[in-house]
Scaffold this motif. Structure first.
Motif, PDB file in Angstrom:
ATOM      1  N   ALA A 254       0.827  -1.207   0.000  1.00  0.00           N
ATOM      2  CA  ALA A 254       0.000   0.000   0.000  1.00  0.00           C
ATOM      3  C   ALA A 254       0.865   1.263   0.000  1.00  0.00           C
ATOM      4  CB  ALA A 254      -0.922  -0.002   1.223  1.00  0.00           C
ATOM      5  N   ALA A 255       1.954   1.239   0.767  1.00  0.00           N
ATOM      6  CA  ALA A 255       2.809   2.422   0.867  1.00  0.00           C
ATOM      7  C   ALA A 255       3.501   2.750  -0.447  1.00  0.00           C
ATOM      8  CB  ALA A 255       3.850   2.215   1.972  1.00  0.00           C
ATOM      9  N   THR A 256       3.824   1.731  -1.235  1.00  0.00           N
ATOM     10  CA  THR A 256       4.492   1.965  -2.521  1.00  0.00           C
ATOM     11  C   THR A 256       3.507   2.302  -3.626  1.00  0.00           C
ATOM     12  OG1 THR A 256       4.418  -0.403  -3.039  1.00  0.00           O
ATOM     13  CG2 THR A 256       6.399   0.421  -1.916  1.00  0.00           C
ATOM     14  N   GLY A 257       2.210   2.214  -3.346  1.00  0.00           N
ATOM     15  CA  GLY A 257       1.204   2.523  -4.353  1.00  0.00           C
ATOM     16  C   GLY A 257       0.921   1.393  -5.314  1.00  0.00           C
ATOM     17  N   ALA A 258       1.460   0.198  -5.047  1.00  0.00           N
ATOM     18  CA  ALA A 258       1.238  -0.935  -5.944  1.00  0.00           C
ATOM     19  C   ALA A 258      -0.220  -1.391  -5.938  1.00  0.00           C
ATOM     20  CB  ALA A 258       2.150  -2.103  -5.555  1.00  0.00           C
ATOM     21  N   ALA A 259      -0.942  -1.107  -4.857  1.00  0.00           N
ATOM     22  CA  ALA A 259      -2.376  -1.416  -4.767  1.00  0.00           C
ATOM     23  C   ALA A 259      -3.054  -0.265  -4.044  1.00  0.00           C
ATOM     24  CB  ALA A 259      -2.603  -2.732  -4.023  1.00  0.00           C
ATOM     25  N   ASP A 260      -4.046   0.355  -4.701  1.00  0.00           N
ATOM     26  CA  ASP A 260      -4.724   1.479  -4.066  1.00  0.00           C
ATOM     27  C   ASP A 260      -5.800   0.985  -3.109  1.00  0.00           C
ATOM     28  OD1 ASP A 260      -6.775   0.608  -5.691  1.00  0.00           O
ATOM     29  OD2 ASP A 260      -6.733   2.356  -7.025  1.00  0.00           O
ATOM     30  N   LEU A 261      -6.453   1.940  -2.424  1.00  0.00           N
ATOM     31  CA  LEU A 261      -7.441   1.585  -1.416  1.00  0.00           C
ATOM     32  C   LEU A 261      -8.615   0.817  -2.014  1.00  0.00           C
ATOM     33  CD1 LEU A 261      -8.365   1.847   1.530  1.00  0.00           C
ATOM     34  CD2 LEU A 261      -9.434   4.024   0.917  1.00  0.00           C
ATOM     35  N   ASP A 262      -9.065   1.215  -3.188  1.00  0.00           N
ATOM     36  CA  ASP A 262     -10.176   0.535  -3.822  1.00  0.00           C
ATOM     37  C   ASP A 262      -9.856  -0.934  -4.060  1.00  0.00           C
ATOM     38  OD1 ASP A 262     -12.857   0.909  -5.452  1.00  0.00           O
ATOM     39  OD2 ASP A 262     -11.510  -0.240  -6.754  1.00  0.00           O
ATOM     40  N   ARG A 263      -8.656  -1.219  -4.545  1.00  0.00           N
ATOM     41  CA  ARG A 263      -8.262  -2.602  -4.814  1.00  0.00           C
ATOM     42  C   ARG A 263      -8.160  -3.420  -3.518  1.00  0.00           C
ATOM     43  NH1 ARG A 263      -5.998  -4.963  -9.255  1.00  0.00           N
ATOM     44  NH2 ARG A 263      -7.285  -3.391 -10.292  1.00  0.00           N
ATOM     45  N   LEU A 264      -7.592  -2.824  -2.473  1.00  0.00           N
ATOM     46  CA  LEU A 264      -7.481  -3.531  -1.199  1.00  0.00           C
ATOM     47  C   LEU A 264      -8.863  -3.878  -0.648  1.00  0.00           C
ATOM     48  CD1 LEU A 264      -4.668  -1.503   0.620  1.00  0.00           C
ATOM     49  CD2 LEU A 264      -4.466  -3.769  -0.415  1.00  0.00           C
ATOM     50  N   MET A 265      -9.798  -2.932  -0.735  1.00  0.00           N
ATOM     51  CA  MET A 265     -11.119  -3.167  -0.180  1.00  0.00           C
ATOM     52  C   MET A 265     -11.907  -4.171  -1.018  1.00  0.00           C
ATOM     53  SD  MET A 265     -12.090   0.648   1.216  1.00  0.00           S
ATOM     54  CE  MET A 265     -13.170   0.099   2.532  1.00  0.00           C
ATOM     55  N   ARG A 266     -11.739  -4.136  -2.337  1.00  0.00           N
ATOM     56  CA  ARG A 266     -12.420  -5.120  -3.175  1.00  0.00           C
ATOM     57  C   ARG A 266     -11.869  -6.525  -2.939  1.00  0.00           C
ATOM     58  NH1 ARG A 266     -15.808  -3.209  -7.123  1.00  0.00           N
ATOM     59  NH2 ARG A 266     -15.762  -0.945  -7.442  1.00  0.00           N
ATOM     60  N   ALA A 267     -10.564  -6.636  -2.740  1.00  0.00           N
ATOM     61  CA  ALA A 267      -9.974  -7.947  -2.449  1.00  0.00           C
ATOM     62  C   ALA A 267     -10.525  -8.502  -1.138  1.00  0.00           C
ATOM     63  CB  ALA A 267      -8.454  -7.829  -2.385  1.00  0.00           C
ATOM     64  N   THR A 268     -10.616  -7.635  -0.140  1.00  0.00           N
ATOM     65  CA  THR A 268     -11.167  -8.060   1.144  1.00  0.00           C
ATOM     66  C   THR A 268     -12.629  -8.456   1.003  1.00  0.00           C
ATOM     67  OG1 THR A 268      -9.675  -6.502   2.238  1.00  0.00           O
ATOM     68  CG2 THR A 268     -11.453  -7.418   3.556  1.00  0.00           C
ATOM     69  N   SER A 269     -13.393  -7.648   0.278  1.00  0.00           N
ATOM     70  CA  SER A 269     -14.812  -7.930   0.091  1.00  0.00           C
ATOM     71  C   SER A 269     -15.030  -9.289  -0.575  1.00  0.00           C
ATOM     72  CB  SER A 269     -15.458  -6.834  -0.761  1.00  0.00           C
ATOM     73  OG  SER A 269     -15.466  -5.598  -0.077  1.00  0.00           O
ATOM     74  N   THR A 270     -14.172  -9.634  -1.529  1.00  0.00           N
ATOM     75  CA  THR A 270     -14.322 -10.910  -2.236  1.00  0.00           C
ATOM     76  C   THR A 270     -14.175 -12.086  -1.288  1.00  0.00           C
ATOM     77  OG1 THR A 270     -13.490  -9.934  -4.294  1.00  0.00           O
ATOM     78  CG2 THR A 270     -13.413 -12.335  -4.115  1.00  0.00           C
ATOM     79  N   CYS A 271     -13.138 -12.058  -0.468  1.00  0.00           N
ATOM     80  CA  CYS A 271     -12.932 -13.168   0.473  1.00  0.00           C
ATOM     81  C   CYS A 271     -14.020 -13.207   1.542  1.00  0.00           C
ATOM     82  CB  CYS A 271     -11.556 -13.046   1.127  1.00  0.00           C
ATOM     83  SG  CYS A 271     -10.203 -13.578   0.066  1.00  0.00           S
ATOM     84  N   LEU A 272     -14.426 -12.037   2.025  1.00  0.00           N
ATOM     85  CA  LEU A 272     -15.477 -12.015   3.035  1.00  0.00           C
ATOM     86  C   LEU A 272     -16.810 -12.480   2.455  1.00  0.00           C
ATOM     87  CD1 LEU A 272     -14.682  -8.721   4.984  1.00  0.00           C
ATOM     88  CD2 LEU A 272     -14.066 -11.078   5.557  1.00  0.00           C
ATOM     89  N   ALA A 273     -17.053 -12.171   1.193  1.00  0.00           N
ATOM     90  CA  ALA A 273     -18.268 -12.678   0.548  1.00  0.00           C
ATOM     91  C   ALA A 273     -18.223 -14.195   0.441  1.00  0.00           C
ATOM     92  CB  ALA A 273     -18.430 -12.053  -0.833  1.00  0.00           C
ATOM     93  N   ALA A 274     -17.029 -14.744   0.146  1.00  0.00           N
ATOM     94  CA  ALA A 274     -16.890 -16.202   0.087  1.00  0.00           C
ATOM     95  C   ALA A 274     -17.153 -16.829   1.456  1.00  0.00           C
ATOM     96  CB  ALA A 274     -15.493 -16.570  -0.408  1.00  0.00           C
ATOM     97  N   VAL A 275     -16.640 -16.199   2.511  1.00  0.00           N
ATOM     98  CA  VAL A 275     -16.887 -16.689   3.871  1.00  0.00           C
ATOM     99  C   VAL A 275     -18.368 -16.610   4.203  1.00  0.00           C
ATOM    100  CG1 VAL A 275     -16.453 -16.232   6.313  1.00  0.00           C
ATOM    101  CG2 VAL A 275     -14.574 -16.105   4.684  1.00  0.00           C
ATOM    102  N   THR A 276     -18.985 -15.488   3.852  1.00  0.00           N
ATOM    103  CA  THR A 276     -20.407 -15.312   4.132  1.00  0.00           C
ATOM    104  C   THR A 276     -21.240 -16.354   3.402  1.00  0.00           C
ATOM    105  OG1 THR A 276     -20.080 -12.928   4.426  1.00  0.00           O
ATOM    106  CG2 THR A 276     -22.332 -13.688   4.052  1.00  0.00           C
TER     107      THR A 276
END
Length: 394
Positions: free
Chosen positions: A309-331
């Motif tokens: 995140a600090a180097t800008g390789a993944a922005d906030l939108d990408r981090l949150m979408r990645a998290t949402s995908t896994c949490l949706a799978a768990v749900t």
């Protein structure tokens, strides 16, 4: 709450409020399912415990790895939001954002190391104070609302609403996180349904209010700002609101990070107890104990994610979408377990049917990000295979 209104507006414009409303409506059956499961099977393993009962240990291990593996991504994203608000108020830039995010993470880990009793007290205080502040911000923005800001209403079509729902799922995935703490309730059968109902009422007011206020008061600027709450308050009460919003952001992101670390640490210990993770992680997983080893693993995983995140390789939108995908799978796994564990053809069982359909749709919208839960599933199965061979040799 601090970043998602802007990210959703960037995806769907004013029609993002439809995504908020749809997810709130579908949260009711999902929340009811997890409250029922937590009341019947209170355990630190949460969803993994329910899936184990319904489908066996292999499926439970996969679900546990989904949640435990993505929490470092989610908490870094949460801490990053607090850093953005603070940096914007103090003029610190990207370096300041990273530094503040690191401090938020450190404080949350320290709170959890102090024990869940202290952690829950801090969490309750933060929720009460911040709910009041956010409600005040929504009310203060009412005079700034403009009907013109809602036109054109759906510039990107219905697909944009689906895209907004994909990132917004981050804000609606807390039901399965709370299930990991079900064993900490004095009386889960009585307390969990009450807490769930109260939570639904609170987030309905805050989520809908904030989404409408953000679009209606900020207009096109809602899609371009990193700090929508700051802009909302500044237009209502002036520049003095900026430091207030920064402090609020720090408290709110700390509370969210703190809650997810608490649930994930208990899950890590429960997975180890059940043989789905290295045995040494199980220490500290009993009621009233502190799972310090599990917390240490989470801290180690947060470091590389924070560096990305600090180097800008993944922005906030990408981090949150990645998290949402896994949490949706768990749900999804949790509501499928509800179909197997809850009495058939009851209102709760039909709620699980509807919930499964909704979450499946959210997952389908995730696209390439589905590779993340797939990779974690493969890792979980590989660990189990290696562990079985070791036990056979022993």
């Amino acid at each position: 709450m601090l970043a998602l209104p802007a990210l959703a507006a960037a995806a769907a414009g004013p029609a993002s409020v439809l995504a908020w409303a749809a997810l709130l409506v579908t949260s009711v059956p999902i929340a009811a399912c997890f409250a029922a499961l937590g009341a019947r099977f209170p355990d630190g393993g949460g969803v993994a415990t329910y899936v184990h009962r319904a489908f066996g240990p292999r499926a439970a291990a996969i679900v546990g790895w989904w949640f435990f593996g993505v929490v470092p991504v989610g908490v870094v994203a949460g801490a990053w939001i607090g850093g953005q608000y603070t940096a914007a108020a103090a003029g610190l830039g990207d370096t300041g954002t990273a530094a503040v995010a690191g401090l938020v993470l450190a404080a949350a880990f320290a709170a959890n190391l102090g024990g869940l009793h202290l952690s829950s007290r801090v969490q309750l205080l933060l929720v009460g104070l911040l709910a009041a502040l956010l409600l005040a911000a929504v009310l203060a923005a009412v005079p700034q609302l403009r009907a013109a800001h809602f036109t054109p209403f759906m510039p990107g079509g219905w697909s944009s609403v689906g895209s907004a729902a994909g990132v917004l799922f981050f804000a609606f995935a807390g039901w399965e996180a709370a299930s990991h703490l079900s064993a900490e309730f004095a009386d889960p059968r009585r307390d969990l349904p009450r807490v769930t109902a109260l939570t639904l009422a609170v987030i309905t007011v805050l989520y809908l209010g904030l989404s409408l206020a953000t679009v209606g008061a900020l207009g096109p600027a809602a899609a371009t700002t990193d700090t929508p709450l700051t802009e909302l308050l500044a237009r209502s009460v002036g520049g003095a609101a900026r430091p207030v919003a920064a402090v609020a952001a720090l408290f709110l992101t700390f509370g969210a990070v703190n809650a997810y670390l608490a649930g994930a640490a208990r899950l890590g210990a429960a997975l180890a107890r059940d043989g789905a993770a290295p045995r040494w992680l199980a220490r500290g997983g009993g009621p009233g104990e502190v799972p310090r080893r599990s917390l240490a693993v989470l801290a180690g995983a947060c470091a590389p994610v924070g560096a990305v995140a600090a180097t800008g390789a993944a922005d906030l939108d990408r981090l949150m979408r990645a998290t949402s995908t896994c949490l949706a799978a768990v749900t999804l796994a949790g509501v499928l377990a509800a179909l197997a564990l809850l009495p058939r053809r009851t209102p709760l069982w039909w709620a699980a049917v509807g919930s499964a359909a909704v979450v499946s749709t959210v997952l389908a919208l995730s696209g390439p990000l589905l590779l993340i839960p797939l990779a974690l599933a493969v890792a979980a199965l590989c660990f189990q295979a290696v562990a079985q061979r070791r036990r056979a040799r022993g």
